[in-house]
Structures are given as structure tokens and as C-alpha cells.
Design a protein around this motif. Structure first.
Motif, PDB file in Angstrom:
ATOM      1  N   ASP A  54       0.837  -1.198   0.000  1.00  0.00           N
ATOM      2  CA  ASP A  54       0.000   0.000   0.000  1.00  0.00           C
ATOM      3  C   ASP A  54       0.876   1.254   0.000  1.00  0.00           C
ATOM      4  OD1 ASP A  54      -1.748   2.058   0.471  1.00  0.00           O
ATOM      5  OD2 ASP A  54      -2.724   1.127   2.205  1.00  0.00           O
ATOM      6  N   PRO A  55       0.791   2.053  -1.075  1.00  0.00           N
ATOM      7  CA  PRO A  55       1.653   3.249  -1.123  1.00  0.00           C
ATOM      8  C   PRO A  55       1.376   4.223   0.012  1.00  0.00           C
ATOM      9  CG  PRO A  55      -0.029   3.335  -2.851  1.00  0.00           C
ATOM     10  CD  PRO A  55      -0.085   1.953  -2.253  1.00  0.00           C
ATOM     11  N   PHE A  56       0.141   4.181   0.549  1.00  0.00           N
ATOM     12  CA  PHE A  56      -0.192   5.092   1.640  1.00  0.00           C
ATOM     13  C   PHE A  56       0.556   4.739   2.932  1.00  0.00           C
ATOM     14  CE2 PHE A  56      -3.555   5.959  -1.337  1.00  0.00           C
ATOM     15  CZ  PHE A  56      -3.699   7.338  -1.229  1.00  0.00           C
ATOM     16  N   HIS A  57       1.147   3.543   2.970  1.00  0.00           N
ATOM     17  CA  HIS A  57       1.959   3.178   4.138  1.00  0.00           C
ATOM     18  C   HIS A  57       3.443   3.134   3.811  1.00  0.00           C
ATOM     19  CE1 HIS A  57      -1.359   2.592   6.843  1.00  0.00           C
ATOM     20  NE2 HIS A  57      -1.977   1.856   5.926  1.00  0.00           N
ATOM     21  N   ALA A  58       3.800   3.571   2.614  1.00  0.00           N
ATOM     22  CA  ALA A  58       5.204   3.476   2.201  1.00  0.00           C
ATOM     23  C   ALA A  58       6.109   4.316   3.091  1.00  0.00           C
ATOM     24  CB  ALA A  58       5.348   3.917   0.738  1.00  0.00           C
ATOM     25  N   MET A  59       5.587   5.464   3.542  1.00  0.00           N
ATOM     26  CA  MET A  59       6.438   6.353   4.330  1.00  0.00           C
ATOM     27  C   MET A  59       6.123   6.303   5.823  1.00  0.00           C
ATOM     28  SD  MET A  59       7.561   9.490   1.927  1.00  0.00           S
ATOM     29  CE  MET A  59       6.038  10.245   1.411  1.00  0.00           C
ATOM     30  N   TYR A  67       8.406   4.171  -3.217  1.00  0.00           N
ATOM     31  CA  TYR A  67       8.702   2.781  -3.597  1.00  0.00           C
ATOM     32  C   TYR A  67       7.739   1.831  -2.906  1.00  0.00           C
ATOM     33  CZ  TYR A  67      13.315   4.431  -5.224  1.00  0.00           C
ATOM     34  OH  TYR A  67      14.337   5.069  -5.876  1.00  0.00           O
ATOM     35  N   THR A  68       7.344   0.785  -3.608  1.00  0.00           N
ATOM     36  CA  THR A  68       6.588  -0.318  -3.018  1.00  0.00           C
ATOM     37  C   THR A  68       7.099  -1.619  -3.625  1.00  0.00           C
ATOM     38  OG1 THR A  68       4.914  -0.218  -4.758  1.00  0.00           O
ATOM     39  CG2 THR A  68       4.433   1.019  -2.737  1.00  0.00           C
ATOM     40  N   ASN A  69       6.639  -2.754  -3.093  1.00  0.00           N
ATOM     41  CA  ASN A  69       7.062  -4.049  -3.645  1.00  0.00           C
ATOM     42  C   ASN A  69       6.195  -4.442  -4.833  1.00  0.00           C
ATOM     43  OD1 ASN A  69       7.881  -4.840  -0.365  1.00  0.00           O
ATOM     44  ND2 ASN A  69       9.363  -5.016  -2.030  1.00  0.00           N
ATOM     45  N   LYS A  70       6.259  -3.623  -5.858  1.00  0.00           N
ATOM     46  CA  LYS A  70       5.518  -3.907  -7.086  1.00  0.00           C
ATOM     47  C   LYS A  70       6.447  -3.679  -8.271  1.00  0.00           C
ATOM     48  CE  LYS A  70       1.355  -1.948  -5.044  1.00  0.00           C
ATOM     49  NZ  LYS A  70       0.434  -0.829  -5.171  1.00  0.00           N
ATOM     50  N   ALA A  71       6.005  -4.144  -9.423  1.00  0.00           N
ATOM     51  CA  ALA A  71       6.830  -3.993 -10.616  1.00  0.00           C
ATOM     52  C   ALA A  71       7.077  -2.516 -10.891  1.00  0.00           C
ATOM     53  CB  ALA A  71       6.143  -4.651 -11.810  1.00  0.00           C
ATOM     54  N   PRO A  72       8.263  -2.206 -11.431  1.00  0.00           N
ATOM     55  CA  PRO A  72       8.609  -0.809 -11.677  1.00  0.00           C
ATOM     56  C   PRO A  72       7.961  -0.275 -12.949  1.00  0.00           C
ATOM     57  CG  PRO A  72      10.409  -2.229 -12.372  1.00  0.00           C
ATOM     58  CD  PRO A  72       9.358  -3.130 -11.777  1.00  0.00           C
ATOM     59  N   ARG A  74      12.658  12.199   1.901  1.00  0.00           N
ATOM     60  CA  ARG A  74      12.298  12.342   3.315  1.00  0.00           C
ATOM     61  C   ARG A  74      12.294  11.040   4.081  1.00  0.00           C
ATOM     62  NH1 ARG A  74       7.982  15.105   1.087  1.00  0.00           N
ATOM     63  NH2 ARG A  74       6.445  13.579   1.776  1.00  0.00           N
ATOM     64  N   HIS A  75      12.316   9.927   3.353  1.00  0.00           N
ATOM     65  CA  HIS A  75      12.093   8.631   3.993  1.00  0.00           C
ATOM     66  C   HIS A  75      12.802   7.595   3.131  1.00  0.00           C
ATOM     67  CE1 HIS A  75       9.724   4.948   4.885  1.00  0.00           C
ATOM     68  NE2 HIS A  75       9.478   5.491   6.060  1.00  0.00           N
ATOM     69  N   HIS A  76      13.095   6.442   3.733  1.00  0.00           N
ATOM     70  CA  HIS A  76      13.835   5.445   2.945  1.00  0.00           C
ATOM     71  C   HIS A  76      13.045   4.917   1.750  1.00  0.00           C
ATOM     72  CE1 HIS A  76      12.170   3.186   6.525  1.00  0.00           C
ATOM     73  NE2 HIS A  76      11.653   2.466   5.548  1.00  0.00           N
ATOM     74  N   ASN A  77      11.713   5.071   1.773  1.00  0.00           N
ATOM     75  CA  ASN A  77      10.929   4.654   0.602  1.00  0.00           C
ATOM     76  C   ASN A  77      10.438   5.845  -0.228  1.00  0.00           C
ATOM     77  OD1 ASN A  77      11.187   1.922   1.220  1.00  0.00           O
ATOM     78  ND2 ASN A  77       9.439   1.998   2.629  1.00  0.00           N
ATOM     79  N   HIS A  78      10.964   7.019   0.061  1.00  0.00           N
ATOM     80  CA  HIS A  78      10.574   8.222  -0.679  1.00  0.00           C
ATOM     81  C   HIS A  78      11.489   8.365  -1.896  1.00  0.00           C
ATOM     82  CE1 HIS A  78      10.084  12.861  -0.817  1.00  0.00           C
ATOM     83  NE2 HIS A  78       8.968  12.325  -1.251  1.00  0.00           N
ATOM     84  N   ILE A  79      10.928   8.666  -3.049  1.00  0.00           N
ATOM     85  CA  ILE A  79      11.761   8.841  -4.244  1.00  0.00           C
ATOM     86  C   ILE A  79      12.002  10.315  -4.509  1.00  0.00           C
ATOM     87  CG2 ILE A  79      12.093   8.221  -6.669  1.00  0.00           C
ATOM     88  CD1 ILE A  79       9.863   6.102  -6.307  1.00  0.00           C
ATOM     89  N   PHE A  80      10.920  11.092  -4.519  1.00  0.00           N
ATOM     90  CA  PHE A  80      11.064  12.521  -4.794  1.00  0.00           C
ATOM     91  C   PHE A  80       9.807  13.239  -4.338  1.00  0.00           C
ATOM     92  CE2 PHE A  80       8.966  10.681  -8.503  1.00  0.00           C
ATOM     93  CZ  PHE A  80       7.860  11.501  -8.635  1.00  0.00           C
ATOM     94  N   GLU A  81       9.949  14.548  -4.161  1.00  0.00           N
ATOM     95  CA  GLU A  81       8.780  15.408  -4.076  1.00  0.00           C
ATOM     96  C   GLU A  81       8.943  16.450  -5.166  1.00  0.00           C
ATOM     97  OE1 GLU A  81       8.368  18.217  -0.889  1.00  0.00           O
ATOM     98  OE2 GLU A  81       6.178  18.254  -1.075  1.00  0.00           O
ATOM     99  N   TRP A  82       7.884  16.648  -5.937  1.00  0.00           N
ATOM    100  CA  TRP A  82       7.946  17.624  -7.039  1.00  0.00           C
ATOM    101  C   TRP A  82       6.817  18.606  -6.830  1.00  0.00           C
ATOM    102  CZ3 TRP A  82       5.037  18.027 -11.955  1.00  0.00           C
ATOM    103  CH2 TRP A  82       5.695  18.803 -12.914  1.00  0.00           C
TER     104      TRP A  82
END
Lengths: 805, 287
Positions: free
Chosen positions: A145-150, A373-378, A173-181
Motif C-alpha cells: 500500500d503506497p499510503f503506508h510506504a512512508m 517505492y513499493t514491492n511492485k513492478a517498476p 524524506r524517507h527510505h521509501n521516498h523517491i522525490f517530491e515535485w
């Protein structure tokens, strides 16, 4: 040819130029099974590669044992990340500035991730080999769930990024954060919301789906050890970019890499990026000295190569109580899966999502996108849309309906009230774009008139009353979509891919007898370039389209171009064609002036040649000019008649359209019926109306699929549960509604022929029309927003939640 | 998507097929139309070492009438069922159902025998065969026996077939002329298995239901006969209340799995709707 004996109309018709419903020349081979696709290419001694894939969505790899596999008859090699490290290719760069494992390095991050590459003499042996590779995994906690990624305690997915607080697009901001735009004026927007008389807020999700082209991703790599040259046949939407990327990462000189994209069976964004299969096949060919083919099967395509969307858009609109919009605020949570392998221009981590103000005159807006990031295909590719434009169009079109509902206003009226007016173009949007041209009111009113919008609303009111009296179990919805796209990436001031500016190119060479060849930097995947490109040339230089061969896809012969995706071919390459043709025409004019013994300025262009002004009998046709150009050019002029143009567009183009969907839903089963679908597209100048119609039909069919059920779904344990066409909704002709198409023409002022591009409009505009129809159907029962996809069971669930069942 | 290695056999008689199946044991699978088995093999979910192809056995094909029974050879394709004048005249529901199986390409190869013998709860024919009171002929190393369709299915992919046995014929009692019938199938798209489906065969007498059987597809691990639902309409003129009651009684026996077609609650709900619609349409057709 005596040109005086045939009429001007006949001469014009013979060209089959722009505006002509010319039949697609490529269909002669496609409909007879004579296409030449990657899997049709067979080289002597060719081997086949196939992947061992992870059954786990997140696991540490304890060991990989190749021994048994290497004993399988026909298996020649098994590659793992350890082997690839020897050539520094265990990881590869993504187009989005991230890195991606080619083969699992220490751990796997999504189900079906590539773990080992088995190379064998045939496909059967390769598959036997796969089943003999023994991999020991240690399962790790899974993040779906991306809503729990961070969340603070969310599992760490990307151990390779440990300690990196700075990503390709700024701070993490977090180990599963990629970017904020972020884009827009936050303070001004906040102020607009503080002052607003009416606001709406809704989390609008665009689910994960997949482009699923008919032909899956595949390649054939052949390394010539003697010459040190690598030839790659592949399903590439952007062959030159692939060549440059290979040169950069494999350290092979670019002139020794030959990339050939033969016929391609659909791309829709799936074939823009680079995949582990390409790297592995190339490495395997270098290692074995033999050609190696890799062909994805359907399950692999759906589960591993790039998905699209997975955007969760919290959307707020501020407005006056009369329904004038005063501000837009959007926050997007973007699920990119295990690696950020989005295929966007490099500086645009959320693509052109800042087109989210849509067709409306928002005085201020603010947008923030967080990628996780989540455990899903890129992936996160543009599935038949310009980069993240379909997400943006869905977001604003859904939100406008929600605002209309809150205001108690008709959604068509709300749109008409807030459209950018014709005299405002070129229009500078609050989020930074310059819209080139548009006439939204005309298009919208035409749509409303043709479909009898008022009549449909009256019918809906009667049906609702009948439903409430218990006389019917069917509800009716009207879905409006008025979209504005941004396509034609793009101007070098805005766009590049890994530093490569996003120009495109055309080279035209006319032969002595008046026929010719045009070579392009684009690559058709079914769009019909061989037909339409020739039509532009026909109109520009008076050579019949039938006498022009269009060639694409071979990087040795084609001029450098950035390829075909994001509706960029006509806006960018289409312009390059016109510019190259005009260079040819300029030389032709000099030749004609010399031959007709007048000054160039005394000539005028007349359909297929030059005529002396005021002397209609003094005419020289292009066919004759071609011969003269080679065999008797004016003194001092080089022989030959050819030109090349590299076109860097000054701006994007902004196609738009007005769509309406009329839908009936049986609340007892959730079964829907699309009673009517009307699509008015304005793509500027129309090159081939029949191809436009075909493009609109195809795009609407995809939009229908996406809105009504097509999804890549994961269960809570990270298993993908829609890995085949049994569960991944791909409508057949039976399910597909009838499409009514229509148009207005508002040319692009900056494009040489005024064309804007149309291939993706129907996908972009179609999805909101379907979803708005479903939402409109249910709105009188008290709902404001129902998430896509709207398949039968979810419609029933909505009906049940609203107390209608 | 590549099957593992296997040996291919094409016997010319039922006796030879049975001999092969019993001597090769668990590692042998009979091959009829192949539309269930071959995809499973391509995914390597099934890895038989021997395939016993039944296409060489002429005796397994054909439709013939024997008194009050229609006997259909196991290798008769769904397309042949659709095209058969006997089927259309005597048991038109078999045609109606066949036309809802997958698409024409599949029906040219898919067989009635394969469809009923495979034990896939998603297959359309088993529920219908229950509603029609069909019997299956099984031939094995120990001889021939007949099993009622209602007794044949034990679980998903588990049936009364013993090792070495082959389903060779389907015998359908010809329903009385003037009977009403309907196969109502809800599916996501052409080619899909049923989200829920119901087969109804009934007769009317003076406007009231005289006999009725209801078969259900893909609403449990096995096809189902909804006996209580069928019993509740007997002697009654179908009205909305009775239809709703029959739907609820049918729902009581359903135990569908949650899958991409929807949660169990939804599939059970629409299962009842299919029963109501099939009853209504069957009654309207009955003389």
C-alpha cells in the motif's frame, strides 16, 4: 504528362496529400501475415534466453544453484547478478534518474522480478533450464500500500539507497521516498482557499494498469566479436535512444551499435524504456558469441515490464458560489513500484502532470507529487498518453463534476463558465504551460447540440424518478469529459531524455524519376506513419504519396530522433517533415526558375510544380525537376535533390476534445451498458481523417477497458492477481461500444502545418467520460466519488453501499 | 509458457486408450480439445509425461438418439453441438449453453466430454448436465459403468473417474416437448468463465410449474443442483415473490470463491439473480 489536360482537382487528388482518407499502405502486409516482427527475425546459430523469476514480492536471496540447470540438454549458460557484476551491468540506469537491478542483486523487490537468465539452444530447453535453477529465498515483510510506504516502520526496500537523502529530483524524506515535485504558488493558492465560498476535496485514484500491446517486448542481440559490433533487433519505440543508452552503459562505441526496430505490434508506452531482457540478451551474445533472442510471454509482460498510472490524487477546488473556480490544489501520491522506471523526460519526475488545471481558467494552483517505492513492478509509463497527462485529465475532469454536484449546477454549465476563452490564447496556465490555441466553447456547444444534451438530462430525470418509484432497476449516467492534452515533447528548453534534447528529424531524398524516400527519427508501432508521413510530403512538394517510401527504425540509416510516444510524432517529426520538404522545395524552385528563365520570385507553387506568375502555360512539374536536379542542374548548383531537418519545437501542442458517454447500469448485477459514446476531437490540421478515426476508436477502446475494469491488482501479500488476459480486462469487439466521432479544427499556430497530434487524446479524454458516467449515474443516490475501475461487482457494491440493493 | 517434455500417444480405439491410461498410470492424461489441459501444461501447472490424444478414436464422436435418450460421444465438439439439428430440436438448452462457452475458436476444438470430465467448476456443461439429469459412461480397465452427473463431481478437479478410466459418452434424457429452458450466464467478457450461471429446465401444467431442475455453474467447488430452489416453485405460478424465494434457496447452497469476478457475497447475490432470470425465461418458453 500534359498537365493542361487534367483538372486541378484531379492533380490534387492524385497526390493523396493532407486531408485525404488514404488507405494505410502498411496494412497490405499486416493483413496478409507479411509483417516482419522481432520474433520473425531468425539468425544462424541463434540462442534463446528466458528468465527465472521471483515468486516472492520481497525476499533476500540466500543462494542460487545453477548446477542442475547447466546439465539440462541444450542449456549453455545461466547468468546471475554476480556474472553481470563482472561487466558492471548488474544494475542499469532508468530514464527517471534511478537505477534498477538487471538481475536480482542480493534481494528481490517485486513478484516476477528477473533473478537469473537461462540461455539455451531453443525455447523449450530454456524453459526446462529455468525450472532446474534452484533459488533459496528468505521472505521479507512486504509493502503493497503506497499510503503506508512512508510509515516510520515501513520495511526498507532499497538498501542500495541507504543513507542517500538526495535523489535525482531533490531531497528524500524517507527510505521509501523517491522525490517530491512541486509546481505553482502555494501561498496564493492557500489564500484562494481561505477566501473561497465553496470548496471540494476528494481523493481520486487512478489505479495501476498496463499498456499490454499485442506484441510483447522482445529483442534479438547479435555481437560480432571480429568487428566488435553489436546489432540489436528490438521492439523499440525510440531506437536511437536505445543506441545511445547502450553506448553509455555497455561502453561500446555508438557507431558500432546497430539498433533495428522492425514492425512493431503496438507499444502504448510499454516499449519506450530499457528492460533487463535487453541487457541480458546483449551480454549473453557477447559471452557466447552467438545471437541471443529474448521474447516475453504475456504473463511476463503484464507482471514485469512497465505498468502505467497508480496515481492517488487528493484534489481540492476553490470556487465562488456562482461556480467560478478560484484555485486548485492537488497532492499526488505516486506509486512507482520497486524502481523509478518512469519513462518521462528526465527533468519531469511526474511528467507533465501540471497540465492538471485542464481546460479551465484557474487564477492560481499548486501541485505537489510524492513518489514512493513499493514491492511492485517498476514503471509508470505513459500508456497511450503524454507523460502523466491522462492522470491529470482524469483528476480535473472528475473534480469538476464533483464541484458541479456540490454547487447543484449542471457539469456542462460549470465547464462552459470556466473554460479558457478563445481570446485568451496563447494562454499561460497557473502551473506554467503556454497553451498554443483552442476554442473550447465551440467544441463543447457542438457536442451538446449533436447529442441533445438537454434531452438526455430530461430522460435521466424521468428515469431517476421511475427508479425511485420502483419501476426500474436501471440507472442512467451522463459522463462529460472536456480534456486538454499537452503533447509533442518537446522543446529543448523544457525536455530531454538523459541529456538528449527531444527534437525529431526527417531526411527526404528524391530520386531522378520523381519518386523518393523519407527516413525518420520516429518509429511507428501501428500509427500508420508510412501512410501519413508520405501525405505531408505529397502536399508540401507535389510528389504523389504513393511515390514516397517512408522508412523508420534502423539507426544506421535513419536520422537521429527521439522516437514515437507521447503523441510527439506529428507535433515534432511531422514538423521536421514539412521543414525538410520546404528545403527540397526551395532548391526545386531555383531549378524551376533557371529552366523557365525567370526570377524565383516570379514563380508560384501550383499543386505539383511551379508556374510563372501570369503565364499559366509556363509550368515545370516536380517530377521533371527531380530529373533536372540530378542530370542538368543550373550551373554552379550541386546535383541531387534532398534535405534533412532536425526540428526542435518552439512549444508543445495542446489538442482538446469534448466527449460524452451515456451509460445505463443495472443495480442488481452492476452490469453496465454504454448506450452512446460521442467523441469530438480537435487535433488541429487533420492529415488523414480515416487514420484519425481509427486512432480515436482504438484509444477509446483502451479508455473503456481502463475505466471499466482493466487493472493490475496485487493482493495484500504482494502477489499480482491479474497476470493473464483472463483477469486483465481486454475487451473484445463484443464488449466494445459503438463510437461516434466528430471534430473541430483549431490549428496550432506554431506548427508548420498546424497539426497537434491525436493518437492519445481518446485514451486521455475517454477515461474521465466513462468514470463520470458511472459517477453521474449513482450521484442522485448520494455518492460524490466512486473509484475506478468500474467493473460489475464494484458497481453492485456501490449500489449496495448507497442502499439501492 | 512452454510445456515440459512429454510422450504423445494417439490410440485408435477406446480399448487402446484405456490400456494406455491404465498402464502409464498417474503420469498419463487423456487429451480431448486441450483447452484446459494445454494452458495448464504451458504454465507447467500440469506436467504429464504422457498425453493420450483421443482424436484418433472415431467411436467417441457423434450424436445419436436411443429411445428417450440422446447419446453424445465425448469427443463431440461444442461447435458440433451448436450445429446439430437434433440438439436444437430436442435439447435446445445444450445449444444455448454451448454458445456461451468461450468463443468460436475454442468451440471448434473444445469437447463436451472434456468439459464435463475435467472437473473445473468454471465449466458450463456440468451444471447443465445436472439440470438435465444426464449420465456419463465411464470405461476403464475393469469394464464399463454409468454415473449420474449429479454424483460425478467431488471437488474442484476431483471426479468419480478412477485411474485408467475414460469418460466416453454423455446420455441425456430427452426433455418432454414443450419444456421450458434457459441458461443465464453472467460473465465479464466473451471467453470468460461465469461469474455466476444457472441452467433451468422445467415443464408447466395449466400455468403452474410441474417439474423443475436448476443447475448452477461456478458457484462452488463443484457444479450444484439447487434442489430446494427447484422444489419451491413446483405447483406454483411463477410470481416475483416465488422467484425471490427460489433465488434465496439457491443462494443457500452456493459457496463461490472470491476472485477477479468479485467477492463471494457478490457472486452469491448475482447467482440468485441468474436463477430468477433463468426461471422467468424458461417459464416464458414453456408450452
Amino acid at each position: 504528362m500534359n498537365d493542361m489536360t487534367i483538372t486541378r482537382a484531379e492533380r490534387e487528388a492524385k497526390l493523396e496529400g493532407m486531408g485525404c482518407k488514404r488507405k494505410r499502405v502498411e496494412d497490405i502486409r499486416f493483413t496478409q501475415g507479411k509483417g516482419n516482427y522481432v520474433d520473425d527475425v531468425k539468425l544462424p546459430g541463434m540462442l534463446h534466453g528466458d528468465f527465472v523469476r521471483s515468486p516472492h514480492p520481497h525476499a533476500r536471496i540466500k543462494s542460487i544453484d545453477k548446477e542442475k540447470a547447466l546439465k539440462v540438454p541444450g542449456v549453455l549458460a545461466v547468468l546471475t547478478a554476480e556474472d553481470l557484476k563482472g561487466v558492471n551491468l548488474a544494475w542499469m540506469p532508468t530514464l527517471a534518474g534511478d537505477v534498477q537491478m538487471v538481475l536480482a542483486d542480493g534481494k528481490v523487490l517485486f513478484q516476477n522480478q528477473e533473478v537469473a537468465f537461462v540461455v539455451a539452444t531453443d525455447r523449450y530447453a530454456a524453459d526446462d533450464g529455468i525450472n532446474a535453477v534452484e533459488v533459496e529465498y528468505e521472505a521479507l515483510p512486504v509493502l503493497v500500500d503506497p499510503f503506508h510506504a512512508m510509515d516510520p516502520d515501513a520495511p526498507v526496500l532499497r538498501e542500495d539507497l541507504a543513507g542517500k537523502t538526495e535523489g535525482a529530483h531533490g531531497p528524500r524524506r524517507h527510505h521509501n521516498h523517491i522525490f517530491e515535485w512541486t509546481v505553482g504558488d502555494r501561498d496564493l493558492t492557500d489564500a484562494a482557499f481561505r477566501k473561497a465560498e465553496v470548496t471540494i476535496k476528494e481523493m481520486i485514484s487512478y489505479h495501476r494498469t498496463h499498456p499490454s500491446p499485442l506484441e510483447t517486448c522482445q529483442c534479438l542481440c547479435s555481437f560480432d566479436k571480429v568487428k566488435g559490433e553489436l546489432t540489436i533487433y528490438g521492439t523499440f519505440q525510440a531506437p536511437h535512444v536505445i543506441r545511445t543508452v547502450v553506448a553509455l552503459i555497455a561502453k561500446i562505441p555508438e557507431h558500432k551499435i546497430h539498433v533495428i526496430a522492425p514492425d512493431i505490434g503496438g507499444g502504448f508506452g510499454n516499449k519506450v524504456g530499457a528492460y533487463p531482457g535487453y541487457i541480458c540478451a546483449a551480454v549473453a551474445s557477447i559471452v557466447t558469441g552467438r545471437p541471443v533472442k529474448w521474447v516475453e510471454d504475456r504473463i511476463e509482460n503484464l507482471c514485469a515490464t512497465s505498468f502505467a498510472r497508480d496515481y492517488h490524487m487528493t484534489t481540492e477546488i476553490a470556487a465562488t458560489k456562482e461556480g467560478k473556480v478560484t484555485g486548485l490544489r492537488v497532492h499526488v501520491l505516486a506509486d512507482h513500484g520497486a524502481f523509478d522506471a518512469c519513462a518521462d523526460p528526465s527533468k519531469w519526475p511526474a511528467g507533465f502532470f501540471n497540465i492538471v488545471t485542464g481546460s479551465y481558467d484557474f487564477p492560481t494552483a499548486h501541485l505537489a507529487v510524492d513518489g514512493v517505492y513499493t514491492n511492485k513492478a517498476p514503471g509508470g509509463v505513459a500508456y497511450r498518453c503524454s507523460f502523466r497527462v491522462t492522470e491529470a485529465a482524469y483528476c480535473i475532469e472528475r473534480a469538476m463534476d464533483i464541484l458541479a454536484q456540490k454547487l447543484g449546477m449542471d457539469p456542462a454549465e460549470l465547464r462552459l463558465k470556466n473554460f479558457i476563452r478563445q481570446e485568451q490564447f496563447p494562454y499561460h496556465s497557473a502551473l506554467g504551460w503556454e497553451y498554443d490555441s483552442g476554442d473550447y466553447h465551440t467544441a463543447m456547444k457542438k457536442m451538446m447540440e449533436v447529442v441533445d444534451y438537454a434531452g438526455l438530462r430530461r430522460e435521466q430525470a424521468e428515469k431517476r424518478a421511475a427508479f425511485q418509484r420502483g419501476e426500474t432497476r436501471e440507472i442512467m449516467g451522463l459522463g462529460i469529459s472536456f480534456f486538454t492534452e499537452i503533447v509533442g515533447a518537446g522543446p529543448s528548453k523544457n525536455c530531454d531524455i538523459l541529456g538528449i534534447a527531444m527534437f525529431d528529424s526527417c531526411e527526404i531524398r528524391l530520386h531522378p524519376t520523381g519518386a523518393g524516400i523519407a527516413r525518420m527519427g520516429t518509429k511507428s508501432q501501428g500509427q500508420g506513419h508510412e501512410t501519413t508521413w508520405a501525405q505531408i510530403i505529397a502536399t508540401e512538394i507535389g510528389i504523389p504519396a504513393d511515390d514516397i517510401m517512408v522508412e523508420e527504425g534502423n539507426t544506421d540509416t535513419a536520422p537521429y530522433g527521439l522516437g514515437t510516444y507521447g503523441s510527439r510524432s506529428t507535433p515534432v517529426a511531422g514538423a521536421a517533415i514539412a521543414m525538410a520538404a520546404r528545403k527540397v522545395k526551395a532548391k526545386a524552385q531555383m531549378i524551376a526558375a533557371y529552366r523557365l528563365e525567370v526570377h524565383e520570385d516570379d514563380l508560384e507553387w501550383d499543386i505539383d510544380g511551379f508556374r510563372v506568375k501570369g503565364l499559366p502555360e509556363k509550368f515545370l512539374g516536380m517530377k521533371d525537376i527531380c530529373w533536372i536536379a540530378y542530370n542538368a542542374p543550373p550551373p554552379g548548383m550541386e546535383p541531387g535533390l534532398e534535405a534533412v531537418s532536425y526540428y526542435d519545437p518552439p512549444n508543445m501542442t495542446y489538442p482538446f476534445g469534448a466527449y460524452l458517454c451515456v451509460m445505463d447500469i443495472d443495480v442488481d448485477t452492476g452490469v453496465y451498458k454504454v448506450r452512446r459514446f460521442y467523441a469530438l476531437d480537435d487535433c488541429g490540421t487533420r492529415i488523414n481523417p480515416m487514420i484519425i478515426e481509427g486512432q480515436v476508436h482504438g484509444g477509446l477502446t483502451e479508455a473503456f477497458a481502463i475505466a471499466m475494469g482493466q487493472e493490475i491488482r496485487y493482493d495484500e501479500n504482494g502477489n499480482v492477481v491479474t497476470g493473464s488476459f483472463m483477469d486483465f480486462f481486454l475487451p473484445t469487439a463484443v464488449e466494445t461500444p459503438h463510437w461516434e466521432t466528430d471534430f473541430t479544427v483549431t490549428p496550432s499556430p506554431h506548427h508548420p502545418i498546424g497539426a497537434k497530434g491525436v493518437g492519445e487524446s481518446p485514451n486521455v479524454g475517454g477515461v474521465p467520460a466513462f468514470s463520470n458516467a458511472v459517477n453521474d449515474a449513482f450521484s442522485f443516490l448520494g455518492s460524490t466519488h466512486i473509484q475506478m475501475p468500474h467493473d460489475f461487482w464494484r458497481n453492485w457494491q456501490a449500489a449496495k453501499t448507497l442502499g439501492a440493493v | 509458457m512452454i510445456p515440459g517434455p512429454f510422450q504423445f500417444h494417439r490410440p485408435q480405439s477406446v480399448a487402446d486408450a484405456v490400456k494406455l491410461l491404465s498402464s502409464l498410470g498417474d503420469e498419463a492424461r487423456p487429451l480431448a480439445g486441450g483447452h484446459s489441459l494445454v494452458p495448464m501444461m504451458k504454465l507447467r501447472l500440469a506436467t504429464p509425461e504422457h498425453l493420450v490424444d483421443l482424436h484418433g478414436i472415431g467411436a467417441l464422436k457423434g450424436i445419436r438418439r436411443e429411445g428417450d435418450t440422446l447419446v453424445i460421444g465425448a469427443m463431440t465438439t461444442q461447435h458440433e453441438l451448436v450445429a446439430s439439428p437434433e440438439i436444437a430440436a430436442l435439447v435446445p438448452i445444450v445449444k444455448e449453453t454451448s454458445l456461451q462457452i468461450a468463443e468460436p475458436q475454442v468451440r471448434y476444438r473444445g469437447t463436451l466430454g472434456g468439459n464435463v470430465a475435467n472437473g473445473d467448476p468454471g465449466n458450463d456443461m456440468p451444471g447443465l448436465m445436472m439440470a438435465l439429469g444426464a449420465r456419463y459412461r465411464l470405461e476403464g480397465p475393469d469394464g464399463v459403468r454409468d454415473v449420474d452427473a449429479v454424483d460425478f463431481y467431488q471437488g474442484a478437479y476431483f471426479t468419480a473417474l478412477e485411474p485408467g478410466e475414460l469418460l466416453t459418452e454423455i446420455a441425456i434424457p430427452v426433455p418432454p416437448s414443450g419444456h421450458g429452458y434457459a441458461y443465464e450466464k453472467l460473465k465479464r467478457k466473451i471467453g470468460d468463465y461465469a461469474t455466476a450461471a444457472a441452467a433451468v429446465v422445467l415443464t408447466l401444467s395449466a400455468g403452474k410449474v410441474a417439474t423443475c431442475r436448476i443447475g448452477l455453474t461456478n458457484l462452488s467447488e463443484t457444479p450444484l443442483l439447487a434442489e430446494d430452489a427447484a422444489a419451491c416453485v413446483i405447483g406454483i405460478t411463477l410470481d416475483e415473490a416465488t422467484l425471490a424465494k427460489a433465488a434465496d434457496l439457491a443462494r443457500a447452497v452456493m459457496q463461490p470463491a472470491a476472485d477477479g469476478r468479485g467477492p463471494a457475497e457478490y457472486r452469491t447475490h448475482v447467482g440468485g439473480i441468474m436463477v430468477m432470470r433463468a426461471l422467468k425465461r424458461a417459464a416464458a418458453r414453456a408450452a
